[in-house]
Design an enzyme around this catalytic site. Structure first.
Site, short mmCIF file in Angstrom:
data_model
loop_
_atom_site.label_atom_id
_atom_site.label_comp_id
_atom_site.label_asym_id
_atom_site.label_seq_id
_atom_site.Cartn_x
_atom_site.Cartn_y
_atom_site.Cartn_z
N LYS A 108 -8.88 13.75 -2.77
CA LYS A 108 -9.34 13.07 -1.56
C LYS A 108 -9.35 14.02 -0.37
CE LYS A 108 -6.69 10.01 0.44
NZ LYS A 108 -5.99 8.73 0.68
N LYS A 168 -7.92 -2.08 3.20
CA LYS A 168 -7.39 -0.74 3.40
C LYS A 168 -7.37 -0.38 4.90
CE LYS A 168 -6.62 2.13 0.64
NZ LYS A 168 -5.36 2.61 0.01
N LYS A 211 2.69 1.98 3.31
CA LYS A 211 1.97 2.04 4.58
C LYS A 211 2.31 0.87 5.49
CE LYS A 211 -2.31 4.45 3.17
NZ LYS A 211 -2.17 4.51 1.69
N ASP A 236 0.82 -1.21 0.00
CA ASP A 236 0.00 0.00 0.00
C ASP A 236 0.85 1.27 0.00
OD1 ASP A 236 -2.34 1.40 -0.14
OD2 ASP A 236 -3.02 0.96 1.88
#
Length: 530
Positions: free
Chosen positions: A394, A351, A471, A302
């Site tokens: 976003k 996620k 991530k 990610d």
């Protein structure tokens, strides 16, 4: 930028290789009679880095998506030195947001002046403008039209790069509807035949990689997943736990072998480094085992871009300051295809896991604030909602609620607007260039005096050097996971420095402070750094 050379007993440079030596000083801790005993530990490590930079191909899964088209346009625009008009004035192509291209490291002091050089100048790295882009997508739209569909880039820029992208059409991709949101079926007009077994799909992908390499006269290829987030596969003993079991399960078309895992296996079998840029559990133990056997670097999971990068800074700030976070709540809404896919609860769960793990090591590292570790850690909530109107822009809202001195409470609220793909594109380029570098590095630990050095490749899981970009970085067994952002940056920076024969950056400037103490002088007001 000024060129520089390194003259050091720690570095031997030939026409083709950098040979560097690093003396690692750490501490070994033991428990003796109920007390901790700390002893210095010194190890000499030798590095051998190939200087020849290959012609690199980047094959992206999800080539026609927002990230894929943005990366392609960025590479082409920089290659052709594209300039375009915006409402704020003229703009020219750049790699802002790239750690390798735009960040610097201190080379040392020239008199009183501290000299900085770009990361990219520390060791030979692939020039991103020379990367050849290709890949797969479940939708057959050419990249010029797909770029227009994404609505990420200024229209004047699109008009200039569109002629270079119109001929680029993604290869048919693996499509297993059970692993992604049902909404994606509307885009799925460019898929491998459903009649193919999972092993036949792997063989087809391997042929695609070989053909792309041959057609473009490439030396190496990095394969990178930037397609929609999949649901987590149900990891099973006897299926996902070893390379042999995984390959057997693929041959048997086991239902819990995901498309992303098929791409990872195909990449490894072709000797191509693989990066998982989405949060699903693509890199199951069997994939890691296979990569280890073939000495192929893999990385995941990610991309770390906006909200999570900020979170790894804020939580580190709080805990490092002795402040105890009680809750961390992250809310997002976005309107791109990734947002539509994450509206599916099973895909969102992938996620949620990757975004929620970024605080774990910081909590575990402070038993004063968190005596019971993660069990005693803050409430951590992650919410993502799909809002088509905002597109790729976003909206991220965070609240950090903490306990401070004497029963007091502190709240930090942040509203962060992230241009999602414009933050992700430089990260993708950095990952491709960094993981390619890892394929050119060999390491050896010094043994008994007079014994020959035994060089070997890095372990395929290099997450300790890639955490700034991912991530949920995967690390080798026994290697600590670091999520604090600036520690992650320093880790990669210091690796590049050591490869070039430079000392790691400790940030202490200890020798200059000692020199100032030895020769005290009354400074002028202008000389005092406030």
């Amino acid at each position: 930028m000024e060129s520089f050379s390194v003259v050091s007993p720690h570095l031997t440079e030939t026409a083709t290789e950098l040979h560097s030596v690093y003396e690692s000083h750490t501490q070994h801790v033991e428990r003796v009679d109920g007390k901790l005993v700390c002893k210095p530990a010194i190890q000499t490590i030798h590095f051998r880095t190939q200087k020849t930079v290959p012609k690199l191909g980047l094959m992206m899964i999800g080539l026609g998506g927002n990230n894929g088209t943005t990366v392609t346009a960025q590479i082409l625009a920089n290659r052709e030195h594209v300039r375009w008009e915006t409402k704020d004035g003229p703009m020219e192509a750049n790699f802002l947001g790239s750690l390798l291209q735009c960040s610097t490291s201190s080379l040392g002091f020239c008199g009183e002046e501290e000299v900085f050089v770009p990361f990219k100048s520390l060791v030979p790295l692939v020039d991103p403008t020379q990367i050849v882009v290709g890949g797969w997508d479940i939708n057959n739209m050419n990249l010029a039209d797909a770029m227009r569909r994404a609505k990420v880039l200024d229209i004047n820029l699109q008009q200039q790069v569109a002629p270079m992208m119109r001929h680029m059409v993604p290869l048919p991709s693996v499509y297993i509807p059970d692993f992604i949101a049902s909404e994606q079926s509307e885009r799925a007009n460019n898929t491998l035949p459903a009649t193919l077994s999972r092993w036949e799909a792997v063989e087809h992908l391997r042929a695609d990689i070989r053909n792309f390499k041959t057609a473009n006269h490439l030396d190496k290829i990095v394969v990178l997943w930037t397609a929609s987030t999949e649901r987590f596969c149900q990891e099973t003993v006897g299926v996902h736990d070893s390379a042999d079991n995984l390959l057997a399960a693929i041959h048997a078309s086991h239902a819990e072998i995901s498309p992303s895992t098929l791409f990872a296996v195909a990449s490894i079998l072709e000797g191509c480094a693989f990066v998982n840029g989405s949060p699903q559990n693509t890199l199951v133990p069997g994939v890691v085992d296979l990569a280890t056997r073939h000495h192929v670097p893999i990385a995941g999971s990610d991309f770390k871009t906006g909200q999570t990068k900020l979170k790894s800074v804020l939580v580190d700030f709080l805990i490092s300051s002795g402040i105890r976070p009680l809750s961390v709540v992250s809310y997002n809404h976005l309107g791109n295809n990734d947002g539509a896919n994450l509206a599916n609860p099973r895909c969102f769960r992938s996620k949620e896991i990757s975004k929620s793990s970024v605080c774990d090591d910081m909590i575990a590292g402070n038993q004063v604030l968190f005596p019971e570790g993660k069990k005693d850690g803050p409430d951590h909530l992650v919410i993502i909602k799909y809002c088509p109107a905002v597109g790729d822009s976003k909206r991220a809202m965070d609240e950090y609620y903490s306990e401070i001195a004497m029963g007091g409470k502190n709240t930090i609220s942040i509203h962060n607007v992230c241009e999602d793909s414009l933050l992700a594109a430089p990260v993708i380029i950095d990952l491709a260039c960094t993981i390619e570098l890892f394929t050119r590095i060999e390491v050896a630990a010094a043994g008994a005096p007079g014994s020959a050095l035994e060089y070997q490749p890095f372990h395929p899981l290099m997450g300790s050097f890639l955490g700034f970009l991912l991530k949920a970085p995967l690390v080798a067994p026994g290697v600590p996971l670091v999520n604090s952002l600036f520690k992650q940056r320093l880790c990669l920076e210091n690796l590049l420095r050591v490869l070039r024969g430079l000392e790691p950056n400790t940030l202490m400037n200890l020798e200059r402070n000692v020199e100032a103490a030895r020769h005290p002088a009354v400074p002028t007001f202008a000389a005092i750094h406030h």
